[in-house]
Design an enzyme around this catalytic site. Structure first.
Site, PDB file in Angstrom:
ATOM      1  N   ASP A 114     -11.750  -5.050  -7.964  1.00 24.05           N
ATOM      2  CA  ASP A 114     -12.156  -4.071  -6.942  1.00 24.05           C
ATOM      3  C   ASP A 114     -12.318  -2.681  -7.551  1.00 24.05           C
ATOM      4  O   ASP A 114     -13.166  -1.902  -7.135  1.00 24.05           O
ATOM      5  CB  ASP A 114     -11.097  -4.018  -5.835  1.00 24.05           C
ATOM      6  CG  ASP A 114     -11.031  -5.320  -5.060  1.00 24.05           C
ATOM      7  OD1 ASP A 114     -12.089  -5.897  -4.803  1.00 24.05           O
ATOM      8  OD2 ASP A 114      -9.906  -5.758  -4.740  1.00 24.05           O
ATOM      9  N   GLY A 115     -11.477  -2.387  -8.560  1.00 24.23           N
ATOM     10  CA  GLY A 115     -11.535  -1.079  -9.206  1.00 24.23           C
ATOM     11  C   GLY A 115     -12.907  -0.813  -9.830  1.00 24.23           C
ATOM     12  O   GLY A 115     -13.365   0.333  -9.850  1.00 24.23           O
TER      13      GLY A 115
ATOM     14  N   ASN B 161     -12.959   3.467  -0.501  1.00 22.98           N
ATOM     15  CA  ASN B 161     -11.711   2.990   0.104  1.00 22.98           C
ATOM     16  C   ASN B 161     -11.087   4.049   1.018  1.00 22.98           C
ATOM     17  O   ASN B 161     -11.041   3.867   2.218  1.00 22.98           O
ATOM     18  CB  ASN B 161     -10.686   2.650  -0.976  1.00 22.98           C
ATOM     19  CG  ASN B 161     -10.690   1.180  -1.348  1.00 22.98           C
ATOM     20  OD1 ASN B 161     -11.395   0.394  -0.726  1.00 22.98           O
ATOM     21  ND2 ASN B 161      -9.933   0.816  -2.351  1.00 22.98           N
TER      22      ASN B 161
ATOM     23  N   ASP C 231       5.438  11.225   4.154  1.00 20.43           N
ATOM     24  CA  ASP C 231       4.960  11.249   2.762  1.00 20.43           C
ATOM     25  C   ASP C 231       3.490  11.634   2.674  1.00 20.43           C
ATOM     26  O   ASP C 231       3.027  12.058   1.619  1.00 20.43           O
ATOM     27  CB  ASP C 231       5.164   9.876   2.118  1.00 20.43           C
ATOM     28  CG  ASP C 231       6.590   9.708   1.619  1.00 20.43           C
ATOM     29  OD1 ASP C 231       7.374  10.672   1.769  1.00 20.43           O
ATOM     30  OD2 ASP C 231       6.913   8.632   1.084  1.00 20.43           O
TER      31      ASP C 231
HETATM   32  N1  LIG Z   1       0.674   1.021  -2.204  1.00 20.89           N
HETATM   33  C1  LIG Z   1      -0.549   0.558  -2.396  1.00 20.89           C
HETATM   34  O1  LIG Z   1      -0.929  -0.500  -1.936  1.00 20.89           O
HETATM   35  C2  LIG Z   1      -1.505   1.377  -3.194  1.00 20.89           C
HETATM   36  C3  LIG Z   1      -1.071   2.504  -3.883  1.00 20.89           C
HETATM   37  C4  LIG Z   1      -2.024   3.227  -4.585  1.00 20.89           C
HETATM   38  C5  LIG Z   1      -3.360   2.843  -4.596  1.00 20.89           C
HETATM   39  N2  LIG Z   1      -3.742   1.733  -3.924  1.00 20.89           N
HETATM   40  C6  LIG Z   1      -5.128   1.314  -3.843  1.00 20.89           C
HETATM   41  O2  LIG Z   1      -5.717   1.161  -5.094  1.00 20.89           O
HETATM   42  C7  LIG Z   1      -7.050   1.588  -4.972  1.00 20.89           C
HETATM   43  C8  LIG Z   1      -7.618   1.849  -6.316  1.00 20.89           C
HETATM   44  O3  LIG Z   1      -7.859   0.596  -6.888  1.00 20.89           O
HETATM   45  P1  LIG Z   1      -7.938   0.406  -8.461  1.00 20.89           P
HETATM   46  O4  LIG Z   1      -8.321  -1.001  -8.724  1.00 20.89           O
HETATM   47  O5  LIG Z   1      -8.746   1.501  -9.037  1.00 20.89           O
HETATM   48  O6  LIG Z   1      -6.450   0.672  -8.862  1.00 20.89           O
HETATM   49  P2  LIG Z   1      -5.369  -0.376  -9.370  1.00 20.89           P
HETATM   50  O7  LIG Z   1      -5.840  -0.978 -10.645  1.00 20.89           O
HETATM   51  O8  LIG Z   1      -4.077   0.318  -9.322  1.00 20.89           O
HETATM   52  O9  LIG Z   1      -5.412  -1.549  -8.293  1.00 20.89           O
HETATM   53  C9  LIG Z   1      -4.934  -1.436  -6.990  1.00 20.89           C
HETATM   54  C10 LIG Z   1      -4.997  -2.779  -6.272  1.00 20.89           C
HETATM   55  O10 LIG Z   1      -5.620  -2.563  -5.015  1.00 20.89           O
HETATM   56  C11 LIG Z   1      -6.605  -3.549  -4.823  1.00 20.89           C
HETATM   57  N3  LIG Z   1      -7.690  -3.031  -4.022  1.00 20.89           N
HETATM   58  C12 LIG Z   1      -8.526  -2.010  -4.307  1.00 20.89           C
HETATM   59  N4  LIG Z   1      -9.407  -1.850  -3.312  1.00 20.89           N
HETATM   60  C13 LIG Z   1      -9.123  -2.799  -2.388  1.00 20.89           C
HETATM   61  C14 LIG Z   1      -9.673  -3.143  -1.140  1.00 20.89           C
HETATM   62  N5  LIG Z   1     -10.684  -2.454  -0.624  1.00 20.89           N
HETATM   63  N6  LIG Z   1      -9.136  -4.166  -0.446  1.00 20.89           N
HETATM   64  C15 LIG Z   1      -8.083  -4.842  -0.949  1.00 20.89           C
HETATM   65  N7  LIG Z   1      -7.521  -4.562  -2.121  1.00 20.89           N
HETATM   66  C16 LIG Z   1      -8.024  -3.549  -2.835  1.00 20.89           C
HETATM   67  C17 LIG Z   1      -7.084  -3.910  -6.189  1.00 20.89           C
HETATM   68  O11 LIG Z   1      -7.650  -5.207  -6.198  1.00 20.89           O
HETATM   69  C18 LIG Z   1      -5.802  -3.847  -6.994  1.00 20.89           C
HETATM   70  O12 LIG Z   1      -5.127  -5.056  -6.958  1.00 20.89           O
HETATM   71  C19 LIG Z   1      -6.967   2.800  -4.102  1.00 20.89           C
HETATM   72  O13 LIG Z   1      -8.196   3.090  -3.486  1.00 20.89           O
HETATM   73  C20 LIG Z   1      -5.887   2.391  -3.132  1.00 20.89           C
HETATM   74  O14 LIG Z   1      -6.432   1.815  -1.968  1.00 20.89           O
HETATM   75  C21 LIG Z   1      -2.831   1.004  -3.229  1.00 20.89           C
HETATM   76  N1  LIG Z   2     -16.784   0.963 -15.903  1.00 19.98           N
HETATM   77  C1  LIG Z   2     -15.577   1.536 -15.837  1.00 19.98           C
HETATM   78  N2  LIG Z   2     -15.297   2.645 -16.536  1.00 19.98           N
HETATM   79  C2  LIG Z   2     -14.067   3.217 -16.479  1.00 19.98           C
HETATM   80  N3  LIG Z   2     -13.053   2.732 -15.759  1.00 19.98           N
HETATM   81  C3  LIG Z   2     -13.277   1.627 -15.043  1.00 19.98           C
HETATM   82  C4  LIG Z   2     -14.547   0.965 -15.047  1.00 19.98           C
HETATM   83  N4  LIG Z   2     -14.466  -0.120 -14.250  1.00 19.98           N
HETATM   84  C5  LIG Z   2     -13.211  -0.124 -13.764  1.00 19.98           C
HETATM   85  N5  LIG Z   2     -12.510   0.914 -14.231  1.00 19.98           N
HETATM   86  C6  LIG Z   2     -11.104   1.230 -13.943  1.00 19.98           C
HETATM   87  O1  LIG Z   2     -10.320   0.203 -14.522  1.00 19.98           O
HETATM   88  C7  LIG Z   2      -9.236  -0.107 -13.664  1.00 19.98           C
HETATM   89  C8  LIG Z   2      -9.105  -1.596 -13.502  1.00 19.98           C
HETATM   90  O2  LIG Z   2     -10.299  -2.127 -13.008  1.00 19.98           O
HETATM   91  P1  LIG Z   2     -10.354  -3.342 -11.993  1.00 19.98           P
HETATM   92  O3  LIG Z   2      -9.604  -3.024 -10.760  1.00 19.98           O
HETATM   93  O4  LIG Z   2     -11.781  -3.689 -11.841  1.00 19.98           O
HETATM   94  O5  LIG Z   2      -9.648  -4.491 -12.790  1.00 19.98           O
HETATM   95  P2  LIG Z   2      -8.246  -5.153 -12.511  1.00 19.98           P
HETATM   96  O6  LIG Z   2      -7.218  -4.102 -12.336  1.00 19.98           O
HETATM   97  O7  LIG Z   2      -8.036  -6.144 -13.613  1.00 19.98           O
HETATM   98  O8  LIG Z   2      -8.540  -5.945 -11.207  1.00 19.98           O
HETATM   99  P3  LIG Z   2      -7.648  -5.997  -9.893  1.00 19.98           P
HETATM  100  O9  LIG Z   2      -7.699  -4.595  -9.364  1.00 19.98           O
HETATM  101  O10 LIG Z   2      -8.292  -6.995  -9.026  1.00 19.98           O
HETATM  102  O11 LIG Z   2      -6.277  -6.393 -10.349  1.00 19.98           O
HETATM  103  C9  LIG Z   2      -9.499   0.622 -12.346  1.00 19.98           C
HETATM  104  O12 LIG Z   2      -8.594   1.679 -12.236  1.00 19.98           O
HETATM  105  C10 LIG Z   2     -10.881   1.158 -12.457  1.00 19.98           C
HETATM  106  O13 LIG Z   2     -11.014   2.442 -11.907  1.00 19.98           O
END
Ligand SMILES: NC(=O)c1ccc[n+]([C@@H]2O[C@H](COP(=O)([O-])OP(=O)(O)OC[C@H]3O[C@@H](n4cnc5c(N)ncnc54)[C@H](O)[C@@H]3O)[C@@H](O)[C@H]2O)c1
Ligand SMILES: Nc1ncnc2c1ncn2[C@@H]1O[C@H](COP(=O)(O)OP(=O)(O)OP(=O)(O)O)[C@@H](O)[C@H]1O
Length: 578
Positions: A342-343, A421, A451
């Protein structure tokens, strides 16, 4: 009990020892800054009324209450004026950008003739006679223009082989046909046509022209699965369609289907960094798309470097040099493929600060709420996506403006930030309770003490908002989630507000600490007392391709990703109603 002094923390109900109520004329202005919250003054008043018999003290408190009210009204007025100014600035910039684009296409000449014709028809008889001759000329030009646009917008009838046609009619296709009534009559009932094929800037040299043709953006149609025939009004209210970019005027909860009007030619592949499996898949996909689909391929500069380290074969892969080129990407790219979780989808969405091409997200992460495609089957998936039609989810984004109290100019705002998001306003590293005053379209909503607060899209409802106790909402539902984070109150339930509202969150002047805003979990910004965050629905959604359709994909992800409502089924044997 005669309270002759109000200089202790207890008697003022205000934990700040620097404030001394017993010395009103000893720096009244300094003390007033602590009274910007009407609530604090009311508390003070209550204390006074219980204890106060002193007429002067009551008079003084009344005066303070009036001042506090006036200050609050002034702060509200300022913030709302700032929000309005920011909105007008945004509209002005959109309009200017649109006009510049139209100018480039020579559209202005036709538009001028058209408006001339309209004005002419409104003139009196003498003027009409005087202008008869040029009007006849205008009418002929206008008819010819209509005819061309009509042809352009009936690809089934006129463009049997659209690839061939695209080359022949490239110059004819540089007009906007949304103004033409004939267009809607000739489109099938539940469709909007992409009536313009986009190209890079015009150029004289042959080689550049060839390149331009290669880079032309594919046209496509959006259609709705509607039961009734009376959906025309609905579809135009929902999505407007200009120059190949999808923009939402209103929102739809119906399934949207995307049909290509001409073959997609350019794909952008975005990958999660530091993953060997993603790197291997990316190289394989690039090779396949080039050799089997003959597509132009864009990747990030980092990825191009990785590919070239592997082999010089990948020399054909294109990239960009700077942020300015990124801003033009949406006009070149037909689809974006993401390889990650999703990131990575959030990352791509943040790259496109305006219109976003359709995204095809392949799952290479752990959860994958927004990544329904399996990477193992990427060839089959891309095959059917490139052919179309595809079901898409239009994921709405929020547009956030930070307005600083210290801004000298009313329209001095920072660049707006788009989130897919959520935007979170929290206490950051501070150990104090966050104190946030929230307004919805200038109506006071509440004061968040806890918070922090999450303002989330419905796509983000399954992310941080869910963790803070917010509802899960289908991503196609238009709305803004208002979810507190650990509120210090027994009755603070999360809200879902309609999509058309503007939410304003202000750090009050009497806040003990600054707050911090973060956007999709990134780009933290400090909000000092008096600073405001204004948030509303953005006009550019993120269209993501569905594996099946929006609803099926959403339910699949909450079942598979979160094991939602998983429980062993109760056995048949046992007590029963008679
Ligand atoms: N307490 C929490 O649950 C918490 C805390 C901080 C951030 N987040 C979420 O993480 C997001 C950033 O994601 P990232 O991947 O860059 O960071 P990250 O790598 O820390 O991943 C956060 C997790 O949130 C999940 N996630 C992200 N968007 C989602 C969605 N729309 N629906 C369901 N799950 C989702 C991702 O799959 C990942 O497992 C933020 O937008 C925020 O929503 C969640
Ligand atoms: N092209 C990109 N360049 C720089 N950062 C990226 C890029 N794609 C993803 N990222 C960053 O890398 C992090 C991890 O990416 P992503 O969530 O896609 O993988 P993951 O953490 O393995 O998957 P999941 O969130 O499902 O566990 C995220 O914080 C995202 O912002």
């Amino acid at each position: 009990m005669a309270p002759s002094k109000l200089n202790s923390t207890d008697s003022c109900g205000n934990g700040d020892a620097s404030f001394s109520c017993s010395q009103p004329d000893n720096g009244l202005n300094d003390s007033l800054s602590l009274f910007h919250s009407e609530k604090a003054v009311q508390e003070l008043l209550q204390q006074n009324l219980i204890q106060g018999t002193d007429d002067h003290l009551i008079e003084f408190s009344e005066a303070l209450r009036t001042v506090a009210k006036a200050l609050r009204r002034a702060a509200e007025g300022k913030a709302s004026a700032q929000a309005e100014a920011a909105e007008w600035k945004r509209r002005y910039e959109l309009e200017r950008e649109r006009n510049l684009r139209l100018q480039r296409k020579g559209y202005n000449i036709c538009e001028m003739l058209r408006s001339w014709w309209t004005q002419t028809s409104l003139c009196n008889a003498n003027a009409l006679i005087r202008l008869m001759l040029p009007c006849v000329v205008c009418w002929e030009v206008w008819k010819e223009w209509n005819r061309r646009v009509f042809e352009e917008n009936s690809p089934e009838e006129h463009n049997d082989d659209f690839n061939e046609e695209r080359t022949e009619n490239s110059t004819n296709q540089s007009v906007l046909s949304s103004h033409i009534n004939k267009k809607s009559e000739n489109c099938c009932t539940n469709e909007i046509c992409s009536h313009e094929i986009l190209r890079d800037g015009e150029t004289d040299s042959d080689s550049k022209m060839i390149q331009n043709r290669m880079m032309r953006k594919a046209s496509f149609k959006l259609s709705w699965c509607c039961k009734s025939e009376n959906s025309d009004q609905h579809k135009h209210d929902v999505v407007s369609f200009e120059r190949g970019n999808i923009t939402t005027a209103g929102r739809s909860s119906r399934q949207i289907s995307l049909k290509w009007g001409s073959n997609p030619q350019t794909v952008l592949i975005m990958t999660k960094p530091n993953s060997t499996s993603v790197q291997i898949l990316c190289a394989d996909m690039v090779r396949w798309l080039k050799e089997h689909k003959r597509l132009n391929i864009y990747v990030e500069p980092r990825v191009r470097g990785e590919l070239l380290t592997e082999s010089s074969y990948f020399n054909f892969v294109q990239t960009w040099k700077d942020d300015e080129e990124i801003l033009l990407l949406h006009a070149k790219v037909d689809i974006v493929v993401t390889l990650g979780g999703d990131g990575t989808v959030l990352w791509v969405a943040s790259m496109f600060k305006g219109p976003v091409p359709p995204i095809v997200p392949f799952s290479l992460g752990s959860l994958g709420f927004m990544t329904p495609f399996y990477s193992q089957h990427y060839r089959d998936s891309l095959d059917s996506i490139l052919k179309g039609p595809i079901s898409i989810t239009l994921r709405h984004r929020l547009q956030c403006h930070v307005i600083r109290d210290a801004a000298t100019d009313e329209v001095e705002t920072e660049e707006p930030i788009l989130v897919l998001n959520e935007v979170t306003i929290d206490r950051g590293i501070s150990s104090f309770l966050t104190n946030l005053e929230c307004y919805c379209d200038n109506s006071f909503v509440t004061c968040v003490q806890g918070d922090g607060l999450i303002l989330s899209t419905t796509s983000g409802s399954t992310a941080y908002s869910l963790a803070a106790g917010g509802s899960m909402v289908h991503p196609q539902v238009p709305g803004i989630l208002f979810t507190p984070i650990c509120p210090h109150s027994l009755s603070f339930r999360p809200l879902i507000l309609p999509e058309h509202v503007t939410i304003r969150v202000q750090v009050p002047f009497n806040s003990r600490s600054p707050a911090w805003a973060s956007f999709d979990g990134k780009d933290r910004k400090q909000l000092k007392p008096g600073d405001v965050l204004v948030c509303s629905m953005a006009p550019w959604p993120v269209p993501t391709a569905c594996q099946v359709d929006s609803t099926n994909d959403f339910l699949h992800s909450i079942h598979e990703g979160l094991h939602w409502n998983l429980r062993k089924t109760q056995s048949f044997d046992g007590p029963r109603d008679q």
